[in-house]
Write a protein that holds these residues in place. Structure first.
Motif, short mmCIF file in Angstrom:
data_model
loop_
_atom_site.label_atom_id
_atom_site.label_comp_id
_atom_site.label_asym_id
_atom_site.label_seq_id
_atom_site.Cartn_x
_atom_site.Cartn_y
_atom_site.Cartn_z
N GLN A 109 8.06 1.84 -13.48
CA GLN A 109 7.08 1.01 -14.22
C GLN A 109 5.70 1.21 -13.61
O GLN A 109 5.17 0.35 -12.91
N ARG A 110 5.11 2.38 -13.91
CA ARG A 110 3.84 2.74 -13.29
C ARG A 110 2.72 1.77 -13.66
O ARG A 110 1.73 1.66 -12.93
N ASP A 111 2.84 1.11 -14.81
CA ASP A 111 1.76 0.20 -15.22
C ASP A 111 1.66 -1.03 -14.33
O ASP A 111 0.73 -1.82 -14.46
N ARG A 112 2.59 -1.23 -13.42
CA ARG A 112 2.47 -2.33 -12.47
C ARG A 112 1.47 -2.02 -11.35
O ARG A 112 1.07 -2.91 -10.62
N ILE A 113 1.11 -0.75 -11.24
CA ILE A 113 0.34 -0.31 -10.07
C ILE A 113 -1.07 0.09 -10.49
O ILE A 113 -1.26 0.82 -11.46
N ARG A 114 -2.08 -0.40 -9.74
CA ARG A 114 -3.47 0.00 -9.94
C ARG A 114 -4.03 0.44 -8.60
O ARG A 114 -4.11 -0.34 -7.66
N PHE A 115 -4.44 1.70 -8.51
CA PHE A 115 -5.06 2.18 -7.29
C PHE A 115 -6.48 1.62 -7.18
O PHE A 115 -7.23 1.60 -8.15
N VAL A 116 -6.83 1.16 -6.01
CA VAL A 116 -8.17 0.63 -5.74
C VAL A 116 -9.00 1.66 -4.99
O VAL A 116 -10.15 1.92 -5.36
N SER A 117 -8.44 2.23 -3.96
CA SER A 117 -9.16 3.27 -3.23
C SER A 117 -8.16 4.14 -2.47
O SER A 117 -7.07 3.69 -2.12
N PHE A 118 -8.55 5.39 -2.27
CA PHE A 118 -7.75 6.29 -1.45
C PHE A 118 -8.57 7.53 -1.17
O PHE A 118 -9.59 7.78 -1.81
N ASN A 119 -8.16 8.29 -0.21
CA ASN A 119 -8.70 9.64 -0.07
C ASN A 119 -7.59 10.59 0.30
O ASN A 119 -6.63 10.20 0.96
N ARG A 159 -4.34 13.27 -13.65
CA ARG A 159 -3.06 13.54 -14.33
C ARG A 159 -1.88 13.01 -13.52
O ARG A 159 -0.95 12.42 -14.07
N ILE A 160 -1.92 13.24 -12.22
CA ILE A 160 -0.82 12.79 -11.37
C ILE A 160 -0.70 11.27 -11.40
O ILE A 160 0.41 10.72 -11.40
N LEU A 161 -1.85 10.58 -11.44
CA LEU A 161 -1.87 9.12 -11.35
C LEU A 161 -1.98 8.47 -12.72
O LEU A 161 -2.33 7.29 -12.82
N ALA A 162 -1.66 9.22 -13.77
CA ALA A 162 -1.79 8.70 -15.13
C ALA A 162 -1.10 7.34 -15.27
O ALA A 162 0.03 7.17 -14.82
N GLY A 163 -1.83 6.41 -15.84
CA GLY A 163 -1.30 5.07 -16.05
C GLY A 163 -1.53 4.14 -14.88
O GLY A 163 -1.25 2.95 -14.98
N MET A 164 -2.05 4.66 -13.77
CA MET A 164 -2.27 3.83 -12.59
C MET A 164 -3.74 3.76 -12.19
O MET A 164 -4.08 3.24 -11.14
N LEU A 165 -4.62 4.30 -13.06
CA LEU A 165 -6.05 4.19 -12.85
C LEU A 165 -6.63 3.49 -14.06
O LEU A 165 -6.11 3.66 -15.17
N PRO A 166 -7.72 2.74 -13.91
CA PRO A 166 -8.34 2.12 -15.09
C PRO A 166 -8.75 3.19 -16.09
O PRO A 166 -9.16 4.28 -15.69
N GLU A 167 -8.63 2.90 -17.38
CA GLU A 167 -8.96 3.89 -18.41
C GLU A 167 -10.39 4.39 -18.29
O GLU A 167 -10.68 5.54 -18.55
N SER A 168 -11.30 3.52 -17.87
CA SER A 168 -12.72 3.88 -17.81
C SER A 168 -12.99 4.96 -16.77
O SER A 168 -14.06 5.54 -16.73
#
Ligand SMILES: [Zn+2]
Length: 83
Positions: A18-28, A68-77
């Protein structure tokens, strides 16, 4: 293994689907490009990469691959290809 751990593992397996449960905020990340490794960062909806293409265009193959790898886990904008 105790029941508590078994139920947590089962829950983790459900969550992982359920990838839509996850939102990345920051990473490097270090991204091994064809020629050189690159550092790609994501912070508050903004991508950054140390490659020369990104510095002139604000988007690059590395940031687009991560989108592409994080599709669904980043804001659409954040989808830089649509700008
Ligand atoms: Zn790049």
């Amino acid at each position: 293994m105790d029941y508590g751990m078994i139920s947590k593992i089962e829950k983790a397996e459900r969550y992982a689907e359920q990838r839509d449960r996850i939102r990345f905020v920051s990473f490097n990340v270090t991204f091994d490009g064809d020629n050189n490794p690159h550092t790609v960062t994501y912070e508050n909806g903004q991508w950054s990469c140390d490659c020369s293409f990104f510095s002139s265009r604000g988007v690059c193959s590395h940031s687009m691959a991560l989108e592409r790898i994080l599709a669904g886990m980043l804001p659409e904008s954040v989808n830089t290809e649509l700008r």
